[in-house]
Design a protein around this motif. Structure first.
Motif, mmCIF file in Angstrom:
data_model
loop_
_atom_site.group_PDB
_atom_site.id
_atom_site.type_symbol
_atom_site.label_atom_id
_atom_site.label_comp_id
_atom_site.label_asym_id
_atom_site.label_seq_id
_atom_site.Cartn_x
_atom_site.Cartn_y
_atom_site.Cartn_z
ATOM 1 N N LYS A 159 -15.278 -7.780 8.216
ATOM 2 C CA LYS A 159 -14.922 -6.526 8.861
ATOM 3 C C LYS A 159 -14.202 -5.712 7.848
ATOM 4 C CE LYS A 159 -15.031 -7.687 13.796
ATOM 5 N NZ LYS A 159 -14.333 -7.554 15.043
ATOM 6 N N TRP A 160 -14.788 -4.474 7.518
ATOM 7 C CA TRP A 160 -13.916 -3.718 6.521
ATOM 8 C C TRP A 160 -12.593 -3.218 7.054
ATOM 9 C CZ3 TRP A 160 -12.696 1.590 7.571
ATOM 10 C CH2 TRP A 160 -12.336 2.375 6.356
ATOM 11 N N SER A 161 -12.653 -2.943 8.409
ATOM 12 C CA SER A 161 -11.416 -2.467 9.004
ATOM 13 C C SER A 161 -10.251 -3.779 8.894
ATOM 14 C CB SER A 161 -11.599 -2.447 10.678
ATOM 15 O OG SER A 161 -12.070 -3.162 11.336
ATOM 16 N N THR A 162 -10.598 -4.816 9.039
ATOM 17 C CA THR A 162 -9.649 -5.847 8.980
ATOM 18 C C THR A 162 -9.098 -6.159 7.519
ATOM 19 O OG1 THR A 162 -10.574 -7.148 10.732
ATOM 20 C CG2 THR A 162 -9.340 -8.566 9.077
ATOM 21 N N ALA A 163 -10.143 -6.057 6.577
ATOM 22 C CA ALA A 163 -9.823 -5.965 4.929
ATOM 23 C C ALA A 163 -8.899 -4.860 4.721
ATOM 24 C CB ALA A 163 -10.921 -5.870 4.139
ATOM 25 N N LEU A 164 -9.267 -3.807 5.223
ATOM 26 C CA LEU A 164 -8.486 -2.420 4.883
ATOM 27 C C LEU A 164 -6.929 -2.698 5.334
ATOM 28 C CD1 LEU A 164 -7.947 0.385 3.542
ATOM 29 C CD2 LEU A 164 -8.886 1.251 5.605
ATOM 30 N N ALA A 165 -6.982 -3.180 6.755
ATOM 31 C CA ALA A 165 -5.478 -3.641 7.164
ATOM 32 C C ALA A 165 -4.482 -4.390 6.651
ATOM 33 C CB ALA A 165 -5.706 -3.706 8.649
ATOM 34 N N LEU A 166 -5.375 -5.508 6.106
ATOM 35 C CA LEU A 166 -4.569 -6.475 5.339
ATOM 36 C C LEU A 166 -4.158 -5.913 4.189
ATOM 37 C CD1 LEU A 166 -6.637 -9.596 6.143
ATOM 38 C CD2 LEU A 166 -4.445 -9.239 7.086
ATOM 39 N N SER A 167 -4.798 -5.164 3.430
ATOM 40 C CA SER A 167 -4.440 -4.594 2.027
ATOM 41 C C SER A 167 -3.471 -3.515 2.415
ATOM 42 C CB SER A 167 -5.581 -3.817 1.495
ATOM 43 O OG SER A 167 -5.642 -3.286 0.326
#
Length: 221
Positions: A159-167
């Motif tokens: 998920k793009w949203s998960t990757a961005l939140a972790l970043s």
């Protein structure tokens, strides 16, 4: 009583022999009970003009004008039953369709094989050779199965949203790179404290615009 039982036993044995011979006759092909494979797609007593392409044989004309309406004389295949608008049984009818080859159909009219071995996130975007098959209810000219070059569009579930939140939250520890399967870059960020914050900011931008994606080359969901 014993004398009467002897003919009865003989009759039972004869019946068993006849039953065995009849089964052997059918299994050996003496009486074919096979159903043609296309019959699974052919509805009984439906309108002939709405039968799937596998149920009919049409005399096509490849000299028609592309994109224009055209009519072809068609005949239903053996064992197929259909009716006309007046619910009368018929074997021959006229099919109305648009003049175009199967490979010229819109993408919604055929199904293609997927590939999970190409890079969906790359520049330039990669393509793969797919085998496409026209849907049953769609009529067209030429082969109903054809090759086509398609863009890689498979996903591995990232998920793009998960990757961005972790970043944004844990990017300094490489959590975003670990999540995307890029463990080498993740270790680099972990032991360099996110490149003293610089690498973390860059990854937030790169993941935000979709430039950095999963390591397996798939698309975000």
């Amino acid at each position: 009583m014993a004398a009467a039982a002897v003919p009865l036993r003989a009759l039972c044995r004869l019946c068993r022999v006849l039953l065995f011979l009849s089964q052997f006759y059918v299994l050996s092909g003496g009486e074919s009970t096979d159903i043609p494979p296309y019959m699974m797609k052919c509805p009984s007593n439906g309108l002939c003009s709405r039968l799937p392409a596998d149920c009919v044989e049409c005399k096509t004309n490849f000299s028609c004008v592309y994109g224009k309406p055209v009519t072809f004389d068609c005949t239903v295949k053996p064992s197929v039953t259909c009716v006309d608008q007046d619910l009368k049984s018929q074997k021959s009818f006229v099919m109305n369709m648009t003049c175009r080859f199967c490979w010229q159909l819109p993408e919604t009219d055929y199904e293609c094989s997927n590939s999970t071995s190409c890079m969906a996130v790359s520049c330039p975007r990669q393509r793969y050779a797919a085998n496409c098959t026209v849907r049953d209810h769609v009529h067209c000219l030429g082969n109903r199965t054809f090759p086509k070059m398609l863009y890689c569009n498979w996903t591995g579930g990232y998920k793009w949203s998960t990757a961005l939140a972790l970043s944004i939250t844990l990017g300094g520890f490489g959590a975003d790179r670990f999540y995307l399967g890029q463990w080498r870059e993740g270790l680099g960020k972990l032991f360099s404290f996110g490149g003293l914050g610089i690498w973390t900011l860059i990854d937030v931008l790169l993941i935000g615009v979709g430039y950095v994606g999963p390591a397996d080359g798939s698309l975000y969901i």
